[in-house]
Design a protein around this motif. Structure first.
Motif, short mmCIF file in Angstrom:
data_model
loop_
_atom_site.label_atom_id
_atom_site.label_comp_id
_atom_site.label_asym_id
_atom_site.label_seq_id
_atom_site.Cartn_x
_atom_site.Cartn_y
_atom_site.Cartn_z
N THR A 37 24.43 -61.04 -87.28
CA THR A 37 25.15 -62.32 -87.14
C THR A 37 24.16 -63.40 -86.68
O THR A 37 23.51 -63.23 -85.64
N PRO A 38 24.02 -64.50 -87.44
CA PRO A 38 23.12 -65.57 -86.99
C PRO A 38 23.69 -66.28 -85.78
O PRO A 38 24.90 -66.30 -85.55
N ASN A 39 22.79 -66.90 -85.02
CA ASN A 39 23.19 -67.66 -83.83
C ASN A 39 23.66 -69.05 -84.28
O ASN A 39 22.85 -69.90 -84.67
N ASN A 40 24.97 -69.29 -84.24
CA ASN A 40 25.50 -70.56 -84.75
C ASN A 40 25.20 -71.75 -83.85
O ASN A 40 25.55 -72.89 -84.17
N ALA A 41 24.54 -71.48 -82.71
CA ALA A 41 24.16 -72.59 -81.83
C ALA A 41 22.76 -73.11 -82.15
O ALA A 41 22.29 -74.05 -81.50
N LEU A 42 22.10 -72.53 -83.13
CA LEU A 42 20.74 -72.97 -83.47
C LEU A 42 20.76 -74.41 -83.97
O LEU A 42 21.68 -74.83 -84.70
N THR A 43 19.74 -75.17 -83.61
CA THR A 43 19.58 -76.54 -84.09
C THR A 43 18.23 -76.70 -84.78
O THR A 43 17.65 -77.79 -84.78
N ASN A 44 17.75 -75.62 -85.36
CA ASN A 44 16.44 -75.66 -86.01
C ASN A 44 16.46 -76.63 -87.19
O ASN A 44 17.46 -76.80 -87.89
N THR A 45 15.31 -77.28 -87.41
CA THR A 45 15.17 -78.21 -88.52
C THR A 45 14.42 -77.61 -89.70
O THR A 45 14.34 -78.23 -90.77
N ILE A 46 13.84 -76.44 -89.49
CA ILE A 46 13.17 -75.71 -90.56
C ILE A 46 13.66 -74.27 -90.51
O ILE A 46 14.21 -73.83 -89.50
N PRO A 47 13.48 -73.51 -91.61
CA PRO A 47 13.90 -72.10 -91.57
C PRO A 47 13.15 -71.32 -90.48
O PRO A 47 11.96 -71.53 -90.26
N VAL A 48 13.86 -70.43 -89.79
CA VAL A 48 13.24 -69.58 -88.79
C VAL A 48 13.41 -68.13 -89.23
O VAL A 48 14.38 -67.77 -89.90
N SER A 49 12.46 -67.30 -88.85
CA SER A 49 12.46 -65.91 -89.30
C SER A 49 12.28 -64.96 -88.14
O SER A 49 11.66 -65.29 -87.12
N CYS A 50 12.85 -63.76 -88.30
CA CYS A 50 12.70 -62.70 -87.32
C CYS A 50 12.88 -61.38 -88.07
O CYS A 50 13.10 -61.37 -89.29
N SER A 51 12.78 -60.27 -87.38
CA SER A 51 12.95 -58.97 -88.03
C SER A 51 13.44 -57.96 -87.00
O SER A 51 13.32 -58.16 -85.79
N PHE A 52 13.98 -56.87 -87.52
CA PHE A 52 14.32 -55.72 -86.69
C PHE A 52 14.05 -54.46 -87.50
O PHE A 52 13.94 -54.51 -88.74
N THR A 53 13.89 -53.35 -86.81
CA THR A 53 13.55 -52.08 -87.46
C THR A 53 14.65 -51.08 -87.20
O THR A 53 15.04 -50.85 -86.05
N LEU A 54 15.17 -50.47 -88.28
CA LEU A 54 16.09 -49.35 -88.15
C LEU A 54 15.28 -48.06 -88.33
O LEU A 54 14.54 -47.92 -89.30
N ALA A 55 15.43 -47.15 -87.36
CA ALA A 55 14.59 -45.95 -87.36
C ALA A 55 15.39 -44.74 -86.89
O ALA A 55 16.34 -44.86 -86.11
#
Length: 371
Positions: free
Chosen positions: A195-213
């Motif tokens: 679920t994305p954080n709907n409180a973000l006010t970013n002006t450009i795309p932001v990226s992150c990652s997670f690992t399922l193991a």
């Protein structure tokens, strides 16, 4: 085998010189013994390699024959030559618990070779490989308020705990992954919600990652959250003027001209778009009205919305403003998107009592907008 000569002599029994000695010779053939080495052959399967056997008989130079063979169909015999030693090859064909190949020389001497062909060993099935897969491996959210998405993790051939590890989405606050871990199901996917954080006010795309193991493998899932859409607030301005002219009648009793009160109205259709969050929006109509001899006002109406409220002058209701003023009029409403009528009114208020005609000119500029 071999040959020898036997001499047999007989005597008449008389005294010499009258006795007579008689003799005869007989050639005798001595038959030898056939030996086979090895005396038996064992094959571990019908597809095993051929094996050899040697048939020997000392002193014998003739050919060996096979007068009996119960191995036909189970093992194939090839080779052979004249004595005293002949080599043969035996190739397995079909499983048998035992059969015999009998060899013979020209004189009837025999020897036997035993053959056993074991069945093919049962093959052990190859275990299925253990695999861990995740799909999709990347997610794109077009806005921080976009709907949650799911990721499926599948274990094949085993069951283990699947965990969310190395989660930069959590540390950055860009998105949340749930649950943090759960038990896998052999052959069936289990799902993790992002679920994305709907409180973000970013002006450009932001990226992150997670690992399922799990205990077998791991997979990185990349997440991108695009910035909120840039919204240009709605605004529409209408401008113009209205002129109201009336003829007045002279009242002999009062000694003044009596003028009727007349209002003219201009109506504009204003379409209010959806607000950025696609729910009810605040709309405002404001502007300036100039009158020369009377009053003016505005309102905003929508037949499907009877709960509109307004402040300022409504020329169709009350609170008329005297001529020559330059008031600013406001209209505020919490209303859904749709088409509204913007009404601008200009009223001739009755004249001064001394003129046979009366005229009021209203000049306006009104803007309807989303604040």
């Amino acid at each position: 085998m071999g040959t020898c000569t036997v001499t047999v002599a007989t005597q008449s029994g008389l005294q010499p010189p009258d006795n007579v000695v008689q003799s005869a010779q007989e050639q005798i053939t001595v038959v030898g013994q056939i030996s086979i080495s090895p005396s038996s052959l064992t094959f571990v399967s019908p597809t095993a390699a051929a094996q050899g056997a040697t048939v020997s008989e000392p002193g014998y130079s003739g050919a060996f024959s096979v007068p009996a063979n119960t191995c036909s169909g189970y093992a194939a015999l090839s080779g052979g030559s004249n004595g005293p030693s002949a080599g043969y090859s035996v190739t397995p064909q079909t499983a048998t618990s035992g059969c015999t190949i009998t060899f013979s020389d020209a004189y009837g001497a025999t020897g036997s070779l035993g053959v056993v062909v074991d069945p093919a060993p049962l093959s052990s099935p190859t275990p299925a490989p253990l695999t861990f897969s995740v799909t999709p491996t990347s997610l794109l959210f077009t806005t921080p308020s976009a709907a949650a998405q799911t990721v499926a993790a599948t274990e094949s051939g085993y069951t283990a705990t699947i965990s969310d590890t190395s989660d930069t989405c959590a540390t950055s606050g860009y998105a949340a992954v749930s649950p943090s871990s759960q038990s896998g199901i052999n052959g069936s996917p289990v799902y993790f919600t992002v679920t994305p954080n709907n409180a973000l006010t970013n002006t450009i795309p932001v990226s992150c990652s997670f690992t399922l193991a799990d205990s077998v493998g791991s997979q990185i899932v990349n997440v991108t959250v695009d910035p909120p859409p840039v919204v240009t607030p709605f605004s529409q301005t209408v401008s113009g003027s209205l002129t109201v002219s009336v003829m007045c009648s002279y009242d002999l009793k009062l000694g003044v001209y009596m003028c009727p009160i007349v209002t003219r109205q201009a109506t504009y259709a204003i379409t209010i778009p959806l607000a950025p969050n696609a729910v009810a929006t605040q709309i405002t109509a404001s502007g300036s009205l100039t009158t020369t001899n009377g009053s003016a006002g505005l309102n905003l109406s929508n037949a499907s919305n009877s709960s509109l409220t307004s402040s300022g002058y409504d020329p169709l209701i009350s609170n008329k403003v005297g001529g020559g003023g330059n008031p600013v009029y406001y209209y505020n409403a919490s209303a859904a998107a749709g088409t509204y009528d913007l009404n601008v009114g200009c009223t001739e208020t009755g004249g001064d009592g001394f003129s046979q005609t009366d005229t009021n000119t209203c000049t306006y500029s009104v803007t309807v907008s989303q604040p």
